[in-house]
Design an enzyme around this catalytic site. Structure first.
Site, PDB file in Angstrom:
ATOM      1  N   CYS A 331       0.798  -1.234   0.000  1.00  0.00           N
ATOM      2  CA  CYS A 331       0.000   0.000   0.000  1.00  0.00           C
ATOM      3  C   CYS A 331       0.833   1.287   0.000  1.00  0.00           C
ATOM      4  O   CYS A 331       0.558   2.179  -0.818  1.00  0.00           O
ATOM      5  CB  CYS A 331      -0.974   0.007   1.169  1.00  0.00           C
ATOM      6  SG  CYS A 331      -1.412  -1.612   1.782  1.00  0.00           S
ATOM      7  N   ARG A 360       7.087 -11.108   5.249  1.00  0.00           N
ATOM      8  CA  ARG A 360       6.532 -11.002   6.600  1.00  0.00           C
ATOM      9  C   ARG A 360       7.179 -12.075   7.449  1.00  0.00           C
ATOM     10  O   ARG A 360       7.256 -13.227   7.034  1.00  0.00           O
ATOM     11  CB  ARG A 360       5.007 -11.222   6.572  1.00  0.00           C
ATOM     12  CG  ARG A 360       4.293 -10.147   5.787  1.00  0.00           C
ATOM     13  CD  ARG A 360       2.801 -10.382   5.759  1.00  0.00           C
ATOM     14  NE  ARG A 360       2.167  -9.421   4.854  1.00  0.00           N
ATOM     15  CZ  ARG A 360       0.884  -9.448   4.531  1.00  0.00           C
ATOM     16  NH1 ARG A 360       0.101 -10.377   5.017  1.00  0.00           N
ATOM     17  NH2 ARG A 360       0.388  -8.547   3.700  1.00  0.00           N
ATOM     18  N   GLN A 378       1.764 -11.113  -3.554  1.00  0.00           N
ATOM     19  CA  GLN A 378       0.365 -10.844  -3.279  1.00  0.00           C
ATOM     20  C   GLN A 378      -0.263 -10.273  -4.547  1.00  0.00           C
ATOM     21  O   GLN A 378       0.328  -9.392  -5.175  1.00  0.00           O
ATOM     22  CB  GLN A 378       0.314  -9.810  -2.156  1.00  0.00           C
ATOM     23  CG  GLN A 378      -0.940  -9.835  -1.348  1.00  0.00           C
ATOM     24  CD  GLN A 378      -0.904  -8.761  -0.271  1.00  0.00           C
ATOM     25  OE1 GLN A 378      -0.243  -7.737  -0.409  1.00  0.00           O
ATOM     26  NE2 GLN A 378      -1.631  -8.997   0.796  1.00  0.00           N
ATOM     27  N   ASP A 380      -2.270  -7.918  -5.369  1.00  0.00           N
ATOM     28  CA  ASP A 380      -2.816  -6.769  -4.662  1.00  0.00           C
ATOM     29  C   ASP A 380      -3.449  -5.777  -5.635  1.00  0.00           C
ATOM     30  O   ASP A 380      -3.116  -5.789  -6.825  1.00  0.00           O
ATOM     31  CB  ASP A 380      -1.644  -6.085  -3.937  1.00  0.00           C
ATOM     32  CG  ASP A 380      -2.080  -5.403  -2.664  1.00  0.00           C
ATOM     33  OD1 ASP A 380      -3.301  -5.299  -2.443  1.00  0.00           O
ATOM     34  OD2 ASP A 380      -1.198  -4.985  -1.902  1.00  0.00           O
ATOM     35  N   HIS A 382      -5.230  -1.502  -5.369  1.00  0.00           N
ATOM     36  CA  HIS A 382      -5.831  -0.407  -4.614  1.00  0.00           C
ATOM     37  C   HIS A 382      -6.741   0.369  -5.540  1.00  0.00           C
ATOM     38  O   HIS A 382      -6.353   0.686  -6.655  1.00  0.00           O
ATOM     39  CB  HIS A 382      -4.739   0.483  -4.019  1.00  0.00           C
ATOM     40  CG  HIS A 382      -3.908  -0.245  -3.014  1.00  0.00           C
ATOM     41  ND1 HIS A 382      -2.637  -0.688  -3.277  1.00  0.00           N
ATOM     42  CD2 HIS A 382      -4.206  -0.660  -1.763  1.00  0.00           C
ATOM     43  CE1 HIS A 382      -2.186  -1.336  -2.221  1.00  0.00           C
ATOM     44  NE2 HIS A 382      -3.105  -1.339  -1.287  1.00  0.00           N
ATOM     45  N   LYS A 462     -14.327  -4.797   6.379  1.00  0.00           N
ATOM     46  CA  LYS A 462     -13.810  -5.625   5.288  1.00  0.00           C
ATOM     47  C   LYS A 462     -14.714  -6.814   4.989  1.00  0.00           C
ATOM     48  O   LYS A 462     -15.518  -7.218   5.816  1.00  0.00           O
ATOM     49  CB  LYS A 462     -12.406  -6.126   5.628  1.00  0.00           C
ATOM     50  CG  LYS A 462     -12.359  -6.963   6.896  1.00  0.00           C
ATOM     51  CD  LYS A 462     -11.001  -7.620   7.076  1.00  0.00           C
ATOM     52  CE  LYS A 462     -11.019  -8.545   8.283  1.00  0.00           C
ATOM     53  NZ  LYS A 462      -9.898  -9.436   8.383  1.00  0.00           N
ATOM     54  N   HIS A 508      -8.456  -1.523  -0.461  1.00  0.00           N
ATOM     55  CA  HIS A 508      -7.417  -2.544  -0.652  1.00  0.00           C
ATOM     56  C   HIS A 508      -8.147  -3.822  -1.029  1.00  0.00           C
ATOM     57  O   HIS A 508      -9.156  -4.144  -0.411  1.00  0.00           O
ATOM     58  CB  HIS A 508      -6.656  -2.854   0.631  1.00  0.00           C
ATOM     59  CG  HIS A 508      -6.101  -1.678   1.352  1.00  0.00           C
ATOM     60  ND1 HIS A 508      -4.774  -1.360   1.322  1.00  0.00           N
ATOM     61  CD2 HIS A 508      -6.692  -0.753   2.141  1.00  0.00           C
ATOM     62  CE1 HIS A 508      -4.570  -0.291   2.078  1.00  0.00           C
ATOM     63  NE2 HIS A 508      -5.717   0.094   2.584  1.00  0.00           N
TER      64      HIS A 508
HETATM   65 ZN   LIG Z   1      -3.195  -2.253   0.475  1.00  0.00          ZN
END
Ligand SMILES: [Zn+2]
Ligand SMILES: [Zn+2]
Length: 640
Positions: A331, A360, A378, A380, A382, A462, A508
């Protein structure tokens, strides 16, 4: 008199101190027979609970989802008694339920071995057959502490109870255990069970404490449920992605990098097939793709809030004396890209995707093949939009998510909506708008969902997507999260219709979650019998003798020209041995060729998992295979 309100709204009056069981009997003998426990004012309780006040009450029968847990926990007591009976020196610690079963942690110097399970089970069976009643015995905290003086485990358990009343349960015989309950009325209500395994476990997970023994068990409503469960476990063992991944040369792990996967050539073919599909579908849904650095200045993570909330899971490094962090999430990088341009409401919604490599930290004990790693990619994205656009964007993400899952052959999913937690930022009004946007998007798509009250992220509500594989295991993959915090922290703005600068909403979302983990799930879901589009290899040409090697090579070139992934087995082996080898490699199509096929320009196709062979012209085979790849068909069978 106690006035009892039932779920259908009707009320029944009972004499004081009547029990929930007596209520069930009053309603009907069938209900009384099936009753396991009661839910009194929303709290689960024993059937023997006396009813003195006016309460809302629901009888829990064996059909209720909570019943299985109550029964399994009761079975844990029975197992504890059996173990204490066989090893009188046993000190009991605690015995909660877990998914599909229960365990009991015990402190016993002698090690329990799988050979001992039968003995434990026999003793348990005896207790269950005697159909002994579970009896609750209440006392004050002081009395309980006196009763348990010298028992450090149970004394510690009492410290974790916040009620002034402490309860013990006996189950006939001399056995008694500290427990808050509830339990089934009698041991006879416990279904078919099995002692599963034993493992070491530290008390409270603390490695400075003595190692305890954790004995796992399972219990089910019917013998068939138990048999099906054991069969699923056997099947899962055969499908273990760590074993199949090694055998099929898909990926490996090395002590040089614990928790970091090495993807091999064949694994990369699967990976790239997923990436190609992912890019194509994201393009279709109006996403742009970016790529941001893996290493970013530490300052950025102070700003994003990760330093305060996530530092323990991050890796850090130094460049020219300046501190940097390896990104655990994409992000902040996405925010920096956003800030390089001015934005207007006209460009919204702006959907920006990234296949971001994140790191991580995971403790070494919890890593598990590709399922839990320290580095993963990921999928991902946005989405930057205005508040009125939230709902339509959520609908679009849901449609995209379902289309992706279905392409991989997953049809069973369930959805959970998590709402405002106690610790949160942002005004209640914005929380309401966003939570409503999420739930009305789900309603609009007519998708049932479960609400997890107070389980949202501190920065917004979420939706999580869980899918079930062919072994009925549930995987949490996708997530959609609304964020009110980060756009503000990073000073993201856009120019609105009225020419003022406003903060955009940031959504996200990830669909597959982690590429590594998803590939692990695919391997186990398919037992590595991948559909054609995901198969590392599509076909192998197998000449029946040296005489047809030339024809085999000709076929091979035709397939390669058509961009099919294939090879030919020109070894001296007998054709049956060649077929067996190709089978073991899980190759979808084995194209057997002899003089007959050479004359007719055909191939004799053996399809993985099917008995019948089919002869088909080479051109036709190529056409069929290519169509299956384009359509992502899971079934390999075809009509010549
Ligand atoms: Zn994010
Ligand atoms: Zn209990």
């Amino acid at each position: 008199m106690a006035k009892i309100k039932l779920p259908d709204g009707s009320t029944i009056e009972l004499d004081n101190s009547s029990t929930a069981r007596q209520l069930a009997e009053k309603i009907g003998p069938n209900l009384a027979k099936q009753a396991i426990a009661a839910q009194i004012n929303g709290k689960l309780a024993d059937l023997s609970t006396p009813l003195n006040d006016d309460v809302d009450l629901r009888i829990i029968t064996i059909k209720d989802p909570q019943a299985l847990d109550i029964m399994r926990h009761s079975c844990a007591h029975v197992m504890a008694e059996a173990i204490c009976d066989i090893w009188p020196d046993t000190k009991l610690v605690y015995g909660p339920t877990v998914k599909d079963g229960f365990y009991y942690d015990i402190d016993l110097d002698e090690s329990i071995h799988p050979d001992d399970f039968e003995r434990i089970e026999n003793k348990m069976r005896e207790i269950i057959e005697q159909d002994r009643p579970f009896r609750r015995n209440e006392m004050t905290r002081q009395q309980a502490l006196e009763k348990l003086a010298g028992d450090k485990y149970k004394t510690d358990n009492i410290k974790h109870v916040d009620s002034p009343v402490i309860s013990f349960y006996s189950q006939g015989g001399g056995f008694e255990d500290l427990c808050r309950g509830p339990h089934v009325p009698t041991t006879g209500k416990i279904g078919p069970f099995k002692v599963m395994s034993v493992a070491g476990a530290y008390w409270h997970g603390d490695p400075t404490q003595k190692m305890l023994q954790r004995v796992y068990g399972t219990a089910w409503q019917t013998q068939k449920d138990l048999d099906d469960y054991l069969e699923r476990l056997e099947e899962a063992k055969k499908r273990d992605h760590r074993i199949l991944g090694k055998r099929l040369d898909l990926f490996s792990f090395n002590q040089a990098a614990p928790g970091f996967a090495f993807m091999h050539a064949k694994g990369m073919i699967i990976w790239n097939a997923i990436v190609d599909f992912w890019r194509d579908i994201h393009d279709r849904y109006g996403y742009q793709e970016i790529k941001t650095p893996i290493i970013l200045n530490e300052e950025l993570w102070h700003k994003s809030g990760h330093w305060d909330n996530y530092k323990e899971n991050m890796y850090f490094t130094d460049i020219d004396g300046i501190s940097y962090a390896i990104k655990p999430m994409n992000c902040p990088g996405g925010c920096l890209v956003y800030k390089t341009r001015q934005h207007s409401y006209r460009q919204f919604p702006m959907r920006v995707a990234e296949l971001g490599l994140v790191h991580r930290h995971e403790a070494s004990g919890v890593m598990h093949g590709l399922f839990r790693v320290r580095q993963f990619t990921q999928d991902d994205a946005h989405i930057f939009c205005t508040p009125p656009q939230i709902e339509a964007e959520i609908v679009s993400v849901i449609e995209l998510t379902f289309e992706i899952y279905r392409a991989f052959g997953f049809e069973d999913f369930h959805i959970e909506l998590s709402t405002k937690p106690e610790k949160h930022i942002g005004a209640d009004e914005i929380w309401d708008i966003s939570t409503n946007a999420l739930s009305s998007a789900l309603d609009y798509k007519k998708i049932p969902f479960k609400i997890n009250e107070g389980d949202g992220a501190f920065y917004g509500p979420k939706i999580d997507f869980h899918l079930e594989d062919c072994l009925k295991r549930s995987w949490q993959l996708g997530t959609i999260q609304l964020d009110f915090s980060m756009p503000q922290r990073f000073g993201l703005v856009y120019t609105d219709k009225d020419n003022t600068e406003k903060t955009p909403v940031m959504i996200h979302r990830a669909v597959l979650g982690s590429f590594e983990r998803f590939i692990g799930i695919l391997i186990e879901h398919y037992a590595a019998n991948f559909p054609l589009w995901l198969s590392p290899q599509h076909a192998r040409v197998l000449p029946i003798s040296e005489k047809t090697n030339d024809y085999a090579l000709k076929v091979l070139h035709m397939l390669k020209d058509a961009r099919l992934r294939c090879d030919a087995d020109l070894s001296d082996e007998k054709v049956n041995a060649k077929i067996a080898k190709a089978h073991a490699e899980k190759i979808p199509y084995m194209l057997v060729v002899g003089p007959k096929e050479a004359d007719a320009a055909t191939v004799n196709v053996r399809t993985r998992g099917l008995k019948q062979n089919k002869t088909v012209a080479v051109d036709r085979f190529i056409q069929l295979a290519k169509q299956k790849i384009i359509d992502k068909t899971i079934d390999l069978d075809f009509q010549p």
